[in-house]
Design a protein around this motif. Structure first.
Motif, mmCIF file in Angstrom:
data_model
loop_
_atom_site.group_PDB
_atom_site.id
_atom_site.type_symbol
_atom_site.label_atom_id
_atom_site.label_comp_id
_atom_site.label_asym_id
_atom_site.label_seq_id
_atom_site.Cartn_x
_atom_site.Cartn_y
_atom_site.Cartn_z
ATOM 1 N N SER A 10 0.842 -1.198 0.000
ATOM 2 C CA SER A 10 0.000 0.000 0.000
ATOM 3 C C SER A 10 0.871 1.239 0.000
ATOM 4 O O SER A 10 2.060 1.181 0.311
ATOM 5 C CB SER A 10 -0.929 0.009 1.225
ATOM 6 O OG SER A 10 -0.173 0.083 2.416
ATOM 7 N N ASP A 133 -6.588 -3.254 -14.009
ATOM 8 C CA ASP A 133 -7.918 -3.046 -13.442
ATOM 9 C C ASP A 133 -7.774 -2.361 -12.095
ATOM 10 O O ASP A 133 -6.650 -2.137 -11.617
ATOM 11 C CB ASP A 133 -8.651 -4.384 -13.275
ATOM 12 C CG ASP A 133 -10.169 -4.234 -13.306
ATOM 13 O OD1 ASP A 133 -10.654 -3.076 -13.233
ATOM 14 O OD2 ASP A 133 -10.853 -5.256 -13.403
ATOM 15 N N VAL A 134 -8.895 -2.026 -11.494
ATOM 16 C CA VAL A 134 -8.882 -1.432 -10.159
ATOM 17 C C VAL A 134 -9.864 -2.192 -9.268
ATOM 18 O O VAL A 134 -10.798 -2.843 -9.744
ATOM 19 C CB VAL A 134 -9.260 0.063 -10.176
ATOM 20 C CG1 VAL A 134 -8.297 0.855 -11.041
ATOM 21 C CG2 VAL A 134 -10.696 0.265 -10.645
ATOM 22 N N ARG A 135 -9.634 -2.102 -7.978
ATOM 23 C CA ARG A 135 -10.599 -2.585 -6.990
ATOM 24 C C ARG A 135 -11.230 -1.364 -6.354
ATOM 25 O O ARG A 135 -10.539 -0.471 -5.884
ATOM 26 C CB ARG A 135 -9.905 -3.462 -5.939
ATOM 27 C CG ARG A 135 -10.840 -3.901 -4.802
ATOM 28 C CD ARG A 135 -10.248 -5.048 -4.004
ATOM 29 N NE ARG A 135 -8.966 -4.729 -3.425
ATOM 30 C CZ ARG A 135 -8.775 -4.061 -2.285
ATOM 31 N NH1 ARG A 135 -9.829 -3.557 -1.629
ATOM 32 N NH2 ARG A 135 -7.571 -3.857 -1.816
ATOM 33 N N TRP A 136 -12.572 -1.335 -6.373
ATOM 34 C CA TRP A 136 -13.299 -0.165 -5.906
ATOM 35 C C TRP A 136 -13.707 -0.311 -4.445
ATOM 36 O O TRP A 136 -13.957 -1.401 -3.955
ATOM 37 C CB TRP A 136 -14.559 0.056 -6.743
ATOM 38 C CG TRP A 136 -14.304 0.363 -8.190
ATOM 39 C CD1 TRP A 136 -14.307 -0.533 -9.221
ATOM 40 C CD2 TRP A 136 -14.005 1.632 -8.758
ATOM 41 N NE1 TRP A 136 -14.027 0.107 -10.404
ATOM 42 C CE2 TRP A 136 -13.850 1.442 -10.157
ATOM 43 C CE3 TRP A 136 -13.859 2.914 -8.232
ATOM 44 C CZ2 TRP A 136 -13.556 2.480 -11.021
ATOM 45 C CZ3 TRP A 136 -13.571 3.958 -9.099
ATOM 46 C CH2 TRP A 136 -13.417 3.742 -10.466
ATOM 47 N N ASN A 137 -13.785 0.818 -3.795
ATOM 48 C CA ASN A 137 -14.434 0.932 -2.492
ATOM 49 C C ASN A 137 -15.467 2.039 -2.646
ATOM 50 O O ASN A 137 -15.158 3.222 -2.499
ATOM 51 C CB ASN A 137 -13.422 1.263 -1.405
ATOM 52 C CG ASN A 137 -14.072 1.400 -0.032
ATOM 53 O OD1 ASN A 137 -15.240 1.062 0.147
ATOM 54 N ND2 ASN A 137 -13.318 1.908 0.936
ATOM 55 N N VAL A 141 -11.087 4.525 -5.753
ATOM 56 C CA VAL A 141 -10.170 3.437 -6.077
ATOM 57 C C VAL A 141 -9.472 2.994 -4.794
ATOM 58 O O VAL A 141 -8.772 3.785 -4.155
ATOM 59 C CB VAL A 141 -9.129 3.882 -7.119
ATOM 60 C CG1 VAL A 141 -8.092 2.784 -7.331
ATOM 61 C CG2 VAL A 141 -9.810 4.231 -8.444
ATOM 62 N N ALA A 143 -7.531 0.058 -4.780
ATOM 63 C CA ALA A 143 -6.271 -0.579 -5.182
ATOM 64 C C ALA A 143 -6.238 -0.693 -6.697
ATOM 65 O O ALA A 143 -7.288 -0.704 -7.362
ATOM 66 C CB ALA A 143 -6.132 -1.960 -4.552
ATOM 67 N N ILE A 145 -4.903 -3.192 -9.738
ATOM 68 C CA ILE A 145 -4.505 -4.567 -10.005
ATOM 69 C C ILE A 145 -3.503 -4.572 -11.153
ATOM 70 O O ILE A 145 -3.759 -4.003 -12.222
ATOM 71 C CB ILE A 145 -5.730 -5.430 -10.350
ATOM 72 C CG1 ILE A 145 -6.737 -5.389 -9.190
ATOM 73 C CG2 ILE A 145 -5.316 -6.871 -10.654
ATOM 74 C CD1 ILE A 145 -8.093 -5.967 -9.545
ATOM 75 N N GLU A 152 -0.880 -11.888 -11.242
ATOM 76 C CA GLU A 152 -1.514 -10.636 -10.848
ATOM 77 C C GLU A 152 -1.270 -10.334 -9.372
ATOM 78 O O GLU A 152 -1.143 -11.233 -8.551
ATOM 79 C CB GLU A 152 -3.024 -10.709 -11.113
ATOM 80 C CG GLU A 152 -3.364 -10.823 -12.592
ATOM 81 C CD GLU A 152 -4.861 -10.874 -12.845
ATOM 82 O OE1 GLU A 152 -5.629 -10.689 -11.866
ATOM 83 O OE2 GLU A 152 -5.256 -11.077 -14.007
ATOM 84 N N GLU A 154 -1.856 -6.668 -6.438
ATOM 85 C CA GLU A 154 -2.451 -5.348 -6.310
ATOM 86 C C GLU A 154 -1.682 -4.495 -5.318
ATOM 87 O O GLU A 154 -1.001 -4.993 -4.419
ATOM 88 C CB GLU A 154 -3.925 -5.437 -5.914
ATOM 89 C CG GLU A 154 -4.206 -5.972 -4.539
ATOM 90 C CD GLU A 154 -5.702 -5.941 -4.215
ATOM 91 O OE1 GLU A 154 -6.514 -6.277 -5.105
ATOM 92 O OE2 GLU A 154 -6.038 -5.574 -3.074
ATOM 93 N N GLU A 156 -2.590 -1.223 -2.852
ATOM 94 C CA GLU A 156 -3.595 -0.330 -2.310
ATOM 95 C C GLU A 156 -3.069 1.103 -2.308
ATOM 96 O O GLU A 156 -1.867 1.330 -2.168
ATOM 97 C CB GLU A 156 -3.975 -0.752 -0.888
ATOM 98 C CG GLU A 156 -4.648 -2.113 -0.819
ATOM 99 C CD GLU A 156 -5.061 -2.461 0.602
ATOM 100 O OE1 GLU A 156 -4.638 -1.739 1.542
ATOM 101 O OE2 GLU A 156 -5.796 -3.452 0.772
#
Length: 418
Positions: A10, A133-137, A141, A143, A145, A152, A154, A156
């Motif tokens: 992170s 890609d991204v990981r959403w909250n 954003v 994190a 990826i 793969e 990620e 944060e």
């Protein structure tokens, strides 16, 4: 060590793309005391399609990063030699609130040096990691990826800066759209040996002709690199209504053949590459709650000359300033777009309008000879086309340019960055 193994889990600021924009953002953010990860799909040093020219505005930004001595150890030029319609004019850089000199450094070297500068400032580098890609909250954003050699992973982040170039694959994931109803460019560059590698002038041929001798809405260039070679390239302007119908690599070869004797060119064109260039802020969705697009990803390319390094460096510095000014939970969506519109909106609007006119048949063949007969007109054009008007300038040329920009922006059907 693989990208997966070297990547932190992170960070405060994740910068994706380590060109001039991304490296500048990472360097300034690290200087401000933020934890920064600077990630790129490539392993450095790597090549990049570019004219390699550094205008006084780019020089100014590089000097802010402490690189004046490094630049002066490369080639230094004093202005533009403009060719076309039977005329050759020597136009000095205007100076004023900007340096009165320019340079040219191959992007393989420049980008590697700027990335190293960012790492020395405290950023953590991750190479060979493609953002997919991204990981959403919620709408933020959480994190990004990445895909590396071993799979793969990620990272944060609290804030994300997207500087992944003209195609901006991560920008597309975030909703970036490129609008081709305003002007864009098709451009290519190559390297070739030259006896004029130490020429103190960069050269631009404004009467660019195709393989059949027809005048094209673009220009060719020769930028001396001071190492026995020059960067030789050509670009053509286009819009959705009037698309460019040129094959760039054959065009560069035809251009080189025409000027070979005058520029003491020898050998073949090496490393020819080409690219499509979104220009003048012709993209929408340049920011979100905790992310911002900068540099080429935000179409920060001058519609009148194809220059983007200066905007990339400036936007990297400005986004770092914004991240420091705003708390990590502050919404960047409107704030970052407001910065871009304030800094570039009016200038991009009038520049897009003027460059769009150049794509109209007969405009360049009619107006080009008139302009090239006047050193005064071409000096004025150099200042406007070269993005050499600063906010501090109060002379007549600067006032006219800003006035034209304001008037143009009021009648845009699609303003920059919208």
């Amino acid at each position: 060590m693989s990208a997966e193994a070297s990547a932190p889990l992170s960070t405060d600021v994740l910068v994706v793309g380590a060109g001039p924009a991304g490296s500048a953002a990472a360097a300034w953010a690290a200087k401000h005391g933020l934890s920064v990860v600077l990630a790129d799909a490539a392993v450095f040093p790597r090549d990049k399609t570019c004219g390699d020219g550094l205008t006084p505005r780019a020089i100014s930004e590089l000097m802010k990063l402490g690189l004046e001595d490094w630049l002066r150890a490369h080639t230094v030029n004093q202005g533009l030699r403009a060719h076309g319609f039977g005329q050759t004019l020597h136009l000095r850089w205007p100076g004023g609130h900007l340096p009165d000199w320019g340079s040219a450094v191959a992007r393989t070297e420049l980008d590697d040096h700027l990335r190293t500068l960012a790492l020395d400032a405290g950023a953590v580098g991750v190479e060979g990691a493609r953002a997919i890609d991204v990981r959403w909250n919620g709408d933020r954003v959480a994190a990004v990826i990445f895909r590396g050699d071993e799979g793969e992973f990620e990272i944060e982040c609290k804030r994300l800066v997207v500087a992944d170039g003209v195609r901006s694959p991560l920008g597309k994931v975030l909703g970036r759209e490129w609008h081709r109803d305003t002007v864009y460019a098709v451009a290519g560059r190559s390297y070739v040996d030259s006896g004029m590698s130490n020429d103190p002038w960069i050269s631009s041929h404004l009467e660019l002709r195709g393989e059949q001798g027809e005048i094209l809405s673009g220009y060719g260039w020769v930028f001396p690199l001071g190492n026995g070679t020059v960067n030789l390239g050509a670009g053509s302007l286009a819009t959705a209504k009037r698309p460019a119908d040129v094959a760039i690599k054959p065009l560069m070869q035809a251009y080189a053949n025409r000027i070979r004797e005058d520029f003491q060119l020898s050998g073949e064109l090496r490393m020819p590459t080409s690219a499509l260039l979104p220009m003048g802020g012709a993209v929408s969705n340049v920011s979100g709650p905790n992310w911002a697009l900068i540099g080429d990803a935000a179409a920060l390319v001058n519609p009148l000359n194809g220059e983007g390094i200066d905007y990339g460096l400036e936007s990297g510095r400005m986004v770092a300033d914004l991240l420091v000014e705003r708390s990590e939970r502050a919404d960047l969506t409107q704030a970052w777009r407001d910065v871009l519109v304030r800094e570039y909106g009016e200038a991009f609007s009038i520049a897009r309008r003027l460059s769009g006119l150049i794509t109209v048949p007969r405009v360049l063949p009619t107006g080009g000879p008139i302009g090239m007969r006047s050193t005064w007109l071409m000096t004025l054009a150099l200042r406007w086309m070269g993005n050499l008007v600063t906010e501090e300038d109060r002379d007549g040329a600067a006032r006219i340019w800003r006035w034209a920009g304001r008037r143009s922006a009021k009648v845009d059907s699609r303003p920059p960055f919208s």
